[in-house]
Design an enzyme around this catalytic site. Sequence first.
Site, PDB file in Angstrom:
ATOM      1  N   ASP A 149       0.813  -1.216   0.000  1.00  0.00           N
ATOM      2  CA  ASP A 149       0.000   0.000   0.000  1.00  0.00           C
ATOM      3  C   ASP A 149       0.839   1.254   0.000  1.00  0.00           C
ATOM      4  O   ASP A 149       2.002   1.223   0.361  1.00  0.00           O
ATOM      5  CB  ASP A 149      -0.787   0.056   1.316  1.00  0.00           C
ATOM      6  CG  ASP A 149      -2.097  -0.658   1.204  1.00  0.00           C
ATOM      7  OD1 ASP A 149      -2.386  -1.191   0.149  1.00  0.00           O
ATOM      8  OD2 ASP A 149      -2.821  -0.644   2.220  1.00  0.00           O
ATOM      9  N   LYS A 171      -3.464   3.152  -2.161  1.00  0.00           N
ATOM     10  CA  LYS A 171      -4.620   4.030  -2.304  1.00  0.00           C
ATOM     11  C   LYS A 171      -4.249   5.418  -1.861  1.00  0.00           C
ATOM     12  O   LYS A 171      -3.786   5.619  -0.760  1.00  0.00           O
ATOM     13  CB  LYS A 171      -5.752   3.567  -1.388  1.00  0.00           C
ATOM     14  CG  LYS A 171      -6.273   2.224  -1.715  1.00  0.00           C
ATOM     15  CD  LYS A 171      -7.501   1.986  -0.884  1.00  0.00           C
ATOM     16  CE  LYS A 171      -7.791   0.524  -0.794  1.00  0.00           C
ATOM     17  NZ  LYS A 171      -7.713  -0.034   0.499  1.00  0.00           N
ATOM     18  N   MET A 284      -7.969   9.152   9.302  1.00  0.00           N
ATOM     19  CA  MET A 284      -8.489   9.795   8.086  1.00  0.00           C
ATOM     20  C   MET A 284      -9.261  11.070   8.435  1.00  0.00           C
ATOM     21  O   MET A 284     -10.405  11.259   8.051  1.00  0.00           O
ATOM     22  CB  MET A 284      -9.383   8.815   7.309  1.00  0.00           C
ATOM     23  CG  MET A 284      -8.601   7.631   6.774  1.00  0.00           C
ATOM     24  SD  MET A 284      -9.621   6.269   6.227  1.00  0.00           S
ATOM     25  CE  MET A 284      -9.908   5.376   7.751  1.00  0.00           C
TER      26      MET A 284
HETATM   27  N1  SAH Z   1      -4.538   0.121   9.105  1.00  0.00           N
HETATM   28  C1  SAH Z   1      -3.967   1.402   9.411  1.00  0.00           C
HETATM   29  C2  SAH Z   1      -4.913   2.546   9.149  1.00  0.00           C
HETATM   30  C3  SAH Z   1      -5.281   2.719   7.708  1.00  0.00           C
HETATM   31  S1  SAH Z   1      -6.360   4.069   7.467  1.00  0.00           S
HETATM   32  C4  SAH Z   1      -3.486   1.427  10.863  1.00  0.00           C
HETATM   33  O1  SAH Z   1      -3.801   0.511  11.622  1.00  0.00           O
HETATM   34  O2  SAH Z   1      -2.765   2.352  11.227  1.00  0.00           O
HETATM   35  C5  SAH Z   1      -5.236   5.336   7.032  1.00  0.00           C
HETATM   36  C6  SAH Z   1      -5.136   6.361   8.120  1.00  0.00           C
HETATM   37  O3  SAH Z   1      -4.249   5.926   9.139  1.00  0.00           O
HETATM   38  C7  SAH Z   1      -4.556   7.673   7.664  1.00  0.00           C
HETATM   39  O4  SAH Z   1      -5.539   8.496   7.071  1.00  0.00           O
HETATM   40  C8  SAH Z   1      -4.085   8.260   8.975  1.00  0.00           C
HETATM   41  O5  SAH Z   1      -5.157   8.803   9.701  1.00  0.00           O
HETATM   42  C9  SAH Z   1      -3.617   7.038   9.715  1.00  0.00           C
HETATM   43  N2  SAH Z   1      -2.157   6.852   9.631  1.00  0.00           N
HETATM   44  C10 SAH Z   1      -1.510   5.772   9.155  1.00  0.00           C
HETATM   45  N3  SAH Z   1      -0.181   5.907   9.296  1.00  0.00           N
HETATM   46  C11 SAH Z   1       0.028   7.110   9.879  1.00  0.00           C
HETATM   47  C12 SAH Z   1       1.185   7.823  10.300  1.00  0.00           C
HETATM   48  N4  SAH Z   1       2.415   7.324  10.147  1.00  0.00           N
HETATM   49  N5  SAH Z   1       1.013   9.036  10.869  1.00  0.00           N
HETATM   50  C13 SAH Z   1      -0.220   9.547  11.040  1.00  0.00           C
HETATM   51  N6  SAH Z   1      -1.346   8.920  10.671  1.00  0.00           N
HETATM   52  C14 SAH Z   1      -1.233   7.712  10.103  1.00  0.00           C
END
Ligand code: SAH
Length: 366
Positions: A149, A171, A284
């Site tokens: 991803d 995405k 998000m």
């Molecule tokens: N499965 C992932 C989340 C996917 S949804 C998890 O468990 O973290 C994607 C969202 O995750 C982004 O819009 C943001 O809000 C958050 N996100 C993922 N990585 C991030 C990071 N390094 N710093 C800040 N937000 C993050």
Amino acid sequence: MDLLQTTLNIADRPCVVVGDTAQALLLANWLIQHQAIVTVFGNAPSSQAPHARLSFTSKPVSDADIDQCWLVVAASNDKAVNSKISAMCYARKCFCYTVDDPQLSSWQINHQQPSHGRVALVGAGPGDPELLTLRALRLIRQADVIVYDRLVSEAIMSCCNPAAELIYAGKAKSDHALPQESINQLLVRLAQRPANVVRLKGGDPFIFGRGGEEIETLAENQVPFEVVPGITAGSGCAAFAGIPLTHRDYAQACVFVTGHLRDGEINLEWEHLATPYQTVVVYMSLTGLDKICAALIRHGRAPDTPAALVQQGTHPEQKVYTGTIADLPALIAKSEVSAPTLLIIGEVVQLRDKLNWFTSEASTSS
Ligand code: SAH
């Protein structure tokens, strides 16, 4: 073919990588990890860290380039180019690994393929490679195919098996590289080969990761799979921002919600989220930030409730913006904030003043 298994000392020897695909770059980085001096015939991506042993050129490969090197990797995305490079190497008695054609390869990277295809749905964590689990690291090192991803960091991609086929399924909000249904089907198709397939996703695959949907399709098609949890952004960003998500004095509960807008609206249980002494972690949340803060205030959460927006949490570029649910949206509007960001709302955010330990050059607080 009866292959001779051997090991090579390529330290300080010039090697050539043709192409600038993700796999070409992975192989180039793998060769420099083994102390080779690598010239890549292709463009340098902006994400590539400079390295004394690595150079890029946009020139075409000449016979003289082949004469001067010990090993060649033909990894362009043009099969005709790879086969031409392989022929040049054959003529000049230089070993060539042609990534898309084992028949044209006179060397290759050793790896054992399983007798049946299987898929591992692997959580890559929030970005820092040291936050990978040991199991995730083992699986990405052994993978034959990795479907990854956008949120999986470059640093993590460079830990993958350099011989793995890399498929980008990433995405971005408005540009879906592959629709979800195609990803689900792709995994089933890939697992029909005798291959270790890794579906690598940011954070934890079961937290806003649609991991459930992907393995549902695998289960329906009797493909063996396993799930490897990852550190979710909520937990990684909180730790690296010095914000404990729960605390005996400030938060007895913590909820993870998505701020994703559907038809311009965010449908959440606002009355419930407005209750004090609980931490609300919003994934998000950048586009809907104003709406989220306004809705919480409208439903009774104190306007001076502390809030933090963590940008690129756990990465060296991490930035944290802090304020209250009343003033954070205005601060963000006038700052240059880019995804991914995570919003943390609750009394616990004030602990950051005391507990902030991770400093990066980019770090700002206000
Ligand atoms: N499965 C992932 C989340 C996917 S949804 C998890 O468990 O973290 C994607 C969202 O995750 C982004 O819009 C943001 O809000 C958050 N996100 C993922 N990585 C991030 C990071 N390094 N710093 C800040 N937000 C993050």
